[in-house]
Design a protein around this motif. Structure first.
Motif, PDB file in Angstrom:
ATOM      1  N   LEU A   1      15.622  -5.860   4.953  1.00 35.63           N
ATOM      2  CA  LEU A   1      15.314  -4.635   5.685  1.00 35.63           C
ATOM      3  C   LEU A   1      13.905  -4.153   5.357  1.00 35.63           C
ATOM      4  O   LEU A   1      13.134  -3.778   6.255  1.00 35.63           O
ATOM      5  CB  LEU A   1      16.341  -3.548   5.334  1.00 35.63           C
ATOM      6  CG  LEU A   1      16.294  -2.259   6.136  1.00 35.63           C
ATOM      7  CD1 LEU A   1      16.586  -2.544   7.594  1.00 35.63           C
ATOM      8  CD2 LEU A   1      17.309  -1.272   5.581  1.00 35.63           C
ATOM      9  N   ASP A   2      13.516  -4.187   4.079  1.00 30.90           N
ATOM     10  CA  ASP A   2      12.164  -3.790   3.676  1.00 30.90           C
ATOM     11  C   ASP A   2      11.115  -4.715   4.286  1.00 30.90           C
ATOM     12  O   ASP A   2      10.051  -4.269   4.709  1.00 30.90           O
ATOM     13  CB  ASP A   2      12.027  -3.785   2.152  1.00 30.90           C
ATOM     14  CG  ASP A   2      12.736  -2.589   1.523  1.00 30.90           C
ATOM     15  OD1 ASP A   2      13.015  -1.621   2.253  1.00 30.90           O
ATOM     16  OD2 ASP A   2      13.005  -2.639   0.307  1.00 30.90           O
ATOM     17  N   ALA A   3      11.387  -5.993   4.323  1.00 26.63           N
ATOM     18  CA  ALA A   3      10.433  -6.956   4.888  1.00 26.63           C
ATOM     19  C   ALA A   3      10.259  -6.752   6.384  1.00 26.63           C
ATOM     20  O   ALA A   3       9.193  -7.022   6.937  1.00 26.63           O
ATOM     21  CB  ALA A   3      10.900  -8.377   4.591  1.00 26.63           C
ATOM     22  N   ALA A   4      11.295  -6.278   7.060  1.00 29.51           N
ATOM     23  CA  ALA A   4      11.232  -6.105   8.508  1.00 29.51           C
ATOM     24  C   ALA A   4      10.603  -4.779   8.925  1.00 29.51           C
ATOM     25  O   ALA A   4      10.270  -4.603  10.092  1.00 29.51           O
ATOM     26  CB  ALA A   4      12.638  -6.199   9.096  1.00 29.51           C
ATOM     27  N   ARG A   5      10.426  -3.854   7.996  1.00 29.10           N
ATOM     28  CA  ARG A   5       9.837  -2.553   8.339  1.00 29.10           C
ATOM     29  C   ARG A   5       8.365  -2.721   8.694  1.00 29.10           C
ATOM     30  O   ARG A   5       7.639  -3.450   8.026  1.00 29.10           O
ATOM     31  CB  ARG A   5       9.944  -1.597   7.159  1.00 29.10           C
ATOM     32  CG  ARG A   5      11.297  -1.014   7.001  1.00 29.10           C
ATOM     33  CD  ARG A   5      11.251   0.180   6.079  1.00 29.10           C
ATOM     34  NE  ARG A   5      12.615   0.638   5.877  1.00 29.10           N
ATOM     35  CZ  ARG A   5      13.182   0.789   4.705  1.00 29.10           C
ATOM     36  NH1 ARG A   5      12.502   0.578   3.606  1.00 29.10           N
ATOM     37  NH2 ARG A   5      14.427   1.180   4.607  1.00 29.10           N
ATOM     38  N   PRO A   6       7.935  -2.021   9.723  1.00 27.48           N
ATOM     39  CA  PRO A   6       6.504  -2.092  10.066  1.00 27.48           C
ATOM     40  C   PRO A   6       5.654  -1.408   8.994  1.00 27.48           C
ATOM     41  O   PRO A   6       6.037  -0.387   8.436  1.00 27.48           O
ATOM     42  CB  PRO A   6       6.413  -1.342  11.399  1.00 27.48           C
ATOM     43  CG  PRO A   6       7.658  -0.550  11.511  1.00 27.48           C
ATOM     44  CD  PRO A   6       8.686  -1.190  10.637  1.00 27.48           C
ATOM     45  N   ARG A   7       4.546  -2.001   8.699  1.00 25.34           N
ATOM     46  CA  ARG A   7       3.605  -1.437   7.701  1.00 25.34           C
ATOM     47  C   ARG A   7       2.598  -0.537   8.409  1.00 25.34           C
ATOM     48  O   ARG A   7       2.327  -0.681   9.603  1.00 25.34           O
ATOM     49  CB  ARG A   7       2.858  -2.561   6.985  1.00 25.34           C
ATOM     50  CG  ARG A   7       3.759  -3.548   6.311  1.00 25.34           C
ATOM     51  CD  ARG A   7       4.416  -2.900   5.103  1.00 25.34           C
ATOM     52  NE  ARG A   7       5.312  -3.877   4.478  1.00 25.34           N
ATOM     53  CZ  ARG A   7       6.397  -3.550   3.842  1.00 25.34           C
ATOM     54  NH1 ARG A   7       6.738  -2.312   3.726  1.00 25.34           N
ATOM     55  NH2 ARG A   7       7.161  -4.464   3.308  1.00 25.34           N
ATOM     56  N   GLU A   8       2.038   0.383   7.647  1.00 27.42           N
ATOM     57  CA  GLU A   8       1.023   1.263   8.225  1.00 27.42           C
ATOM     58  C   GLU A   8      -0.243   0.474   8.495  1.00 27.42           C
ATOM     59  O   GLU A   8      -0.568  -0.486   7.798  1.00 27.42           O
ATOM     60  CB  GLU A   8       0.737   2.405   7.265  1.00 27.42           C
ATOM     61  CG  GLU A   8       1.838   3.440   7.205  1.00 27.42           C
ATOM     62  CD  GLU A   8       1.380   4.680   6.494  1.00 27.42           C
ATOM     63  OE1 GLU A   8       0.209   5.061   6.643  1.00 27.42           O
ATOM     64  OE2 GLU A   8       2.212   5.256   5.777  1.00 27.42           O
ATOM     65  N   TRP A   9      -1.009   0.919   9.470  1.00 31.86           N
ATOM     66  CA  TRP A   9      -2.250   0.251   9.817  1.00 31.86           C
ATOM     67  C   TRP A   9      -3.399   0.663   8.905  1.00 31.86           C
ATOM     68  O   TRP A   9      -4.376  -0.033   8.758  1.00 31.86           O
ATOM     69  CB  TRP A   9      -2.619   0.545  11.286  1.00 31.86           C
ATOM     70  CG  TRP A   9      -1.639  -0.087  12.208  1.00 31.86           C
ATOM     71  CD1 TRP A   9      -0.581   0.517  12.817  1.00 31.86           C
ATOM     72  CD2 TRP A   9      -1.608  -1.442  12.629  1.00 31.86           C
ATOM     73  NE1 TRP A   9       0.118  -0.369  13.589  1.00 31.86           N
ATOM     74  CE2 TRP A   9      -0.508  -1.591  13.493  1.00 31.86           C
ATOM     75  CE3 TRP A   9      -2.402  -2.556  12.366  1.00 31.86           C
ATOM     76  CZ2 TRP A   9      -0.183  -2.803  14.106  1.00 31.86           C
ATOM     77  CZ3 TRP A   9      -2.067  -3.762  12.980  1.00 31.86           C
ATOM     78  CH2 TRP A   9      -0.977  -3.873  13.823  1.00 31.86           C
ATOM     79  N   ARG A  10      -3.261   1.841   8.308  1.00 34.39           N
ATOM     80  CA  ARG A  10      -4.324   2.321   7.433  1.00 34.39           C
ATOM     81  C   ARG A  10      -4.296   1.563   6.106  1.00 34.39           C
ATOM     82  O   ARG A  10      -3.241   1.109   5.681  1.00 34.39           O
ATOM     83  CB  ARG A  10      -4.137   3.816   7.138  1.00 34.39           C
ATOM     84  CG  ARG A  10      -4.296   4.688   8.384  1.00 34.39           C
ATOM     85  CD  ARG A  10      -4.115   6.137   8.052  1.00 34.39           C
ATOM     86  NE  ARG A  10      -2.668   6.359   7.804  1.00 34.39           N
ATOM     87  CZ  ARG A  10      -2.184   7.331   7.082  1.00 34.39           C
ATOM     88  NH1 ARG A  10      -2.987   8.216   6.525  1.00 34.39           N
ATOM     89  NH2 ARG A  10      -0.897   7.499   6.904  1.00 34.39           N
ATOM     90  N   PRO A  11      -5.428   1.492   5.440  1.00 35.23           N
ATOM     91  CA  PRO A  11      -5.438   0.846   4.108  1.00 35.23           C
ATOM     92  C   PRO A  11      -4.594   1.646   3.132  1.00 35.23           C
ATOM     93  O   PRO A  11      -4.479   2.868   3.244  1.00 35.23           O
ATOM     94  CB  PRO A  11      -6.898   0.840   3.705  1.00 35.23           C
ATOM     95  CG  PRO A  11      -7.672   1.271   4.884  1.00 35.23           C
ATOM     96  CD  PRO A  11      -6.743   1.891   5.874  1.00 35.23           C
ATOM     97  N   ASP A  12      -4.048   0.974   2.169  1.00 35.10           N
ATOM     98  CA  ASP A  12      -3.232   1.610   1.139  1.00 35.10           C
ATOM     99  C   ASP A  12      -4.132   2.495   0.275  1.00 35.10           C
ATOM    100  O   ASP A  12      -5.142   2.040  -0.235  1.00 35.10           O
ATOM    101  CB  ASP A  12      -2.577   0.533   0.282  1.00 35.10           C
ATOM    102  CG  ASP A  12      -1.529   1.119  -0.648  1.00 35.10           C
ATOM    103  OD1 ASP A  12      -1.239   2.310  -0.554  1.00 35.10           O
ATOM    104  OD2 ASP A  12      -1.012   0.351  -1.497  1.00 35.10           O
ATOM    105  N   PRO A  13      -3.790   3.806   0.087  1.00 34.22           N
ATOM    106  CA  PRO A  13      -4.651   4.707  -0.664  1.00 34.22           C
ATOM    107  C   PRO A  13      -4.743   4.352  -2.161  1.00 34.22           C
ATOM    108  O   PRO A  13      -5.631   4.798  -2.855  1.00 34.22           O
ATOM    109  CB  PRO A  13      -4.012   6.068  -0.492  1.00 34.22           C
ATOM    110  CG  PRO A  13      -2.631   5.820  -0.051  1.00 34.22           C
ATOM    111  CD  PRO A  13      -2.627   4.490   0.598  1.00 34.22           C
TER     112      PRO A  13
END
Length: 72
Positions: free
Chosen positions: A59-71
């Motif tokens: 489920l975690d792998a399938a979640r979409p990631r944010e487009w912004r860089p990681d802060p």
């Protein structure tokens, strides 16, 4: 559930001894029927702890990631 309790009470009416109120006897039948159903439903379902962990990973792998860089 209630229908089943009434049907069972009707079928077993000759077993009512009159030592208690009819209402008490009927409620006891309903409670017993409910408990039996819960036991039947519970025995058929077994869940492995490992399956739950694997499911969460997928489920975690399938979640979409944010487009912004990681802060961080």
């Amino acid at each position: 559930m209630v229908q089943d309790a009434f049907l069972k009470a009707y079928e077993k009416l000759e077993q009512f001894q009159g030592n208690s109120k009819f209402y008490t006897w009927l409620v006891r039948i309903a409670v017993n029927e409910s408990l039996m159903r819960l036991r039947k439903r519970r025995t058929g379902r077994m869940v492995s702890i490992d399956e739950d962990v694997e499911y969460r990973r997928r489920l975690d792998a399938a979640r979409p990631r944010e487009w912004r860089p990681d802060p961080r």
